[in-house]
Design an enzyme around this catalytic site. Structure first.
Site, PDB file in Angstrom:
ATOM      1  N   TYR A 143       0.865  -1.186   0.000  1.00  0.00           N
ATOM      2  CA  TYR A 143       0.000   0.000   0.000  1.00  0.00           C
ATOM      3  C   TYR A 143       0.894   1.226   0.000  1.00  0.00           C
ATOM      4  O   TYR A 143       1.824   1.326   0.804  1.00  0.00           O
ATOM      5  CB  TYR A 143      -0.875  -0.011   1.264  1.00  0.00           C
ATOM      6  CG  TYR A 143      -1.779   1.202   1.423  1.00  0.00           C
ATOM      7  CD1 TYR A 143      -2.897   1.378   0.616  1.00  0.00           C
ATOM      8  CD2 TYR A 143      -1.508   2.154   2.402  1.00  0.00           C
ATOM      9  CE1 TYR A 143      -3.730   2.482   0.777  1.00  0.00           C
ATOM     10  CE2 TYR A 143      -2.337   3.261   2.574  1.00  0.00           C
ATOM     11  CZ  TYR A 143      -3.443   3.413   1.752  1.00  0.00           C
ATOM     12  OH  TYR A 143      -4.270   4.508   1.914  1.00  0.00           O
ATOM     13  N   ASP A 238       9.321   2.702  -0.530  1.00  0.00           N
ATOM     14  CA  ASP A 238       8.302   3.355   0.289  1.00  0.00           C
ATOM     15  C   ASP A 238       8.600   2.986   1.738  1.00  0.00           C
ATOM     16  O   ASP A 238       8.274   1.879   2.192  1.00  0.00           O
ATOM     17  CB  ASP A 238       6.908   2.884  -0.136  1.00  0.00           C
ATOM     18  CG  ASP A 238       5.819   3.558   0.689  1.00  0.00           C
ATOM     19  OD1 ASP A 238       6.145   4.144   1.748  1.00  0.00           O
ATOM     20  OD2 ASP A 238       4.645   3.481   0.299  1.00  0.00           O
ATOM     21  N   LYS A 266       4.860   9.005   8.788  1.00  0.00           N
ATOM     22  CA  LYS A 266       4.646   8.445  10.119  1.00  0.00           C
ATOM     23  C   LYS A 266       5.677   8.939  11.149  1.00  0.00           C
ATOM     24  O   LYS A 266       5.547  10.042  11.652  1.00  0.00           O
ATOM     25  CB  LYS A 266       4.595   6.919  10.030  1.00  0.00           C
ATOM     26  CG  LYS A 266       3.382   6.457   9.159  1.00  0.00           C
ATOM     27  CD  LYS A 266       3.077   5.004   9.312  1.00  0.00           C
ATOM     28  CE  LYS A 266       2.039   4.517   8.310  1.00  0.00           C
ATOM     29  NZ  LYS A 266       0.673   4.652   8.742  1.00  0.00           N
TER      30      LYS A 266
HETATM   31  N1  HOZ Z   1      -1.346   3.196   6.316  1.00  0.00           N
HETATM   32  C1  HOZ Z   1      -1.831   2.945   7.630  1.00  0.00           C
HETATM   33  C2  HOZ Z   1      -1.698   1.517   8.022  1.00  0.00           C
HETATM   34  N2  HOZ Z   1      -1.803   0.589   7.008  1.00  0.00           N
HETATM   35  C3  HOZ Z   1      -3.175   3.382   7.908  1.00  0.00           C
HETATM   36  C4  HOZ Z   1      -3.399   4.793   7.647  1.00  0.00           C
HETATM   37  C5  HOZ Z   1      -4.810   4.938   7.245  1.00  0.00           C
HETATM   38  O1  HOZ Z   1      -5.153   4.416   6.172  1.00  0.00           O
HETATM   39  O2  HOZ Z   1      -5.533   5.542   8.011  1.00  0.00           O
END
Ligand code: HOZ
Length: 427
Positions: A143, A238, A266
């Protein structure tokens, strides 16, 4: 009488789609109402019903030093007193850029953004602008935020809700994103042999953290580096999730790979909206205002967010921090797995720095199809048992977990004793 959490959720759903501002918060994969949090301190959080939890979500990764770390909060308060935003350069941004380049040497220049999605979207545009090519390669279950080009066979919430290909993304656009299986070198070779000179970039989570946590096979990343170099495609790591989380230099420092571009988010903002992308100077020089690739943001490099990031990274530089963090993370995950095995559950776990994976299956998966074979029903029951016992895990079998540098023996004991009780209840 319904709980205050339930009441708040009901109220939220009237004015906010699904009651949440990001789908992964909605508890849809596990059932029940999300907890509404009112405060956090160190490794613990409290919900609207005043229930206390040990937190293994840590705001989905940013809180490397737990909630409301006194140094971070003091710095943020002082920065806020000086002004919330200027929309003009500040010295703080350069300080952070210098620190990032020092900690992650593949980054020679860096541009700050407000979210990981912006960082990955911009890195893709830059790679296309630099190479003059269009095709992008990504991996199933990875992702990279919710930009159009990257919401193809995506992990995290897209996977949790069974929509790895989002509505609203034009098919013509999605067709420019080629998707391969994570850790599959043969597929990579075949694609590059066929059309290597049309590929602008390969984007990869060097440690996948959005289909639970999947480690790269030893040769996967180095092969990726060789192939992209040989074909003039850029390699984008990433590290929004892994940056400053698995090691001070990110996953690239652990695996000894120098990507062309890296995205960060993050931890870099320590809980404030801040992210970045950076890498080779010759590539970054294609960005506006020096180059033709446009990218911008009113709040990019916001002084309060940058201050939170700077103090978080400075704390992360304390000697031995990642070793201690890694020890604690392994103690938690191996302890949980052992408690489950004692009760006859098939469990596997992995951990790097303050990030972990936990699977209801015998062996660790190496790609999305294997991740999908984990027992989601058992995870659900385990999740709710732990929640009831005051342990807050990510509400999805497809998310990684996080431990902070202030989780200690008290949290470990409480977690393992909760796990023993829960496994005995659900076995
Ligand atoms: N990317 C984060 C954990 N997979 C979550 C952030 C979100 O989509 O709120």
């Amino acid at each position: 009488m319904s709980s205050r959490n339930d009441q708040l959720f009901e109220r939220a759903q009237k004015r906010i789609p699904g009651g949440v501002n990001s789908p992964v918060r909605a508890f849809r994969a596990v059932g029940g109402s999300p907890r509404f949090f009112v405060r956090g301190a160190g490794p613990r959080v409290w919900d609207a019903d005043e229930k206390e939890y040990v937190d293994y979500v840590c705001s989905w990764g940013p809180l490397l030093h737990g909630h409301a770390h006194p140094d971070v909060i003091a710095a943020v308060k002082a920065a806020a007193d000086r002004g919330l935003s200027f929309g003009a350069p500040t010295e703080l941004e350069t300080e952070l850029a210098e620190l990032i380049c020092q900690l992650v040497p593949s980054i020679e220049q860096v541009r700050l953004t407000s979210s990981g999605t912006e960082a990955t979207m911009s890195a893709i545009r830059l790679a296309r602008g630099f190479t003059g090519r269009t095709a992008i390669v990504k991996f199933e279950g990875c992702y990279h935020g919710h930009g159009d080009a990257l919401l193809v066979k995506a992990g995290s919430g897209a996977l949790t809700f069974g929509q790895p290909d989002s509505g609203g993304v034009p098919a013509e656009l999605a067709a420019q994103t080629l998707v391969l299986e994570y850790n599959n070198i043969a597929q990579l070779d075949a694609l590059f042999a066929q059309q290597g000179d049309t590929i602008a970039a390969v984007i990869v989570e060097p440690v996948a953290g959005n289909m639970n946590m999947v480690l790269p096979r030893p040769a996967f990343l180095s092969h990726l580096r060789q192939l992209t170099q040989a074909h003039g495609a850029l390699l984008i790591f990433d590290e929004v999730m892994t940056g400053f989380r698995v090691a001070l230099g990110g996953a690239q420092s652990l695996y000894g790979i120098r990507p062309d571009l890296t995205t960060l988010g993050k931890v870099i903002g320590g809980g404030m909206p801040l992210a970045a992308f950076g890498g080779r100077r010759d590539v970054m020089q294609h960005l506006a205002p020096v180059g033709p690739v446009y990218q911008a943001g009113t709040l990019s490099g916001n002084p309060v967010a940058v201050t939170a990031g700077l103090s978080t990274l400075r704390l992360a530089m304390a000697s031995g921090l990642y070793e201690r963090l890694g020890d604690m993370t392994r103690a938690v995950t191996e302890g949980i797995a052992e408690a489950g095995r004692q009760r006859g559950f098939a469990l596997s776990t992995c951990a790097l720095g303050g990030m972990f994976g936990l699977y209801f299956r015998e062996t660790l998966p190496s790609n999305l199809s294997e991740v999908m074979t984990a027992d989601k029903e058992r995870f659900k029951r385990f999740f709710h048992g732990m929640l009831e016992a005051g342990i807050y895990l990510a509400p999805s079998a497809f998310e990684a977990g996080f431990v902070s540098s202030v989780h200690g023996p008290a949290e470990l004991d409480r977690t393992l004793s909760a796990a023993e009780t829960v496994f005995s209840q659900i076995s």
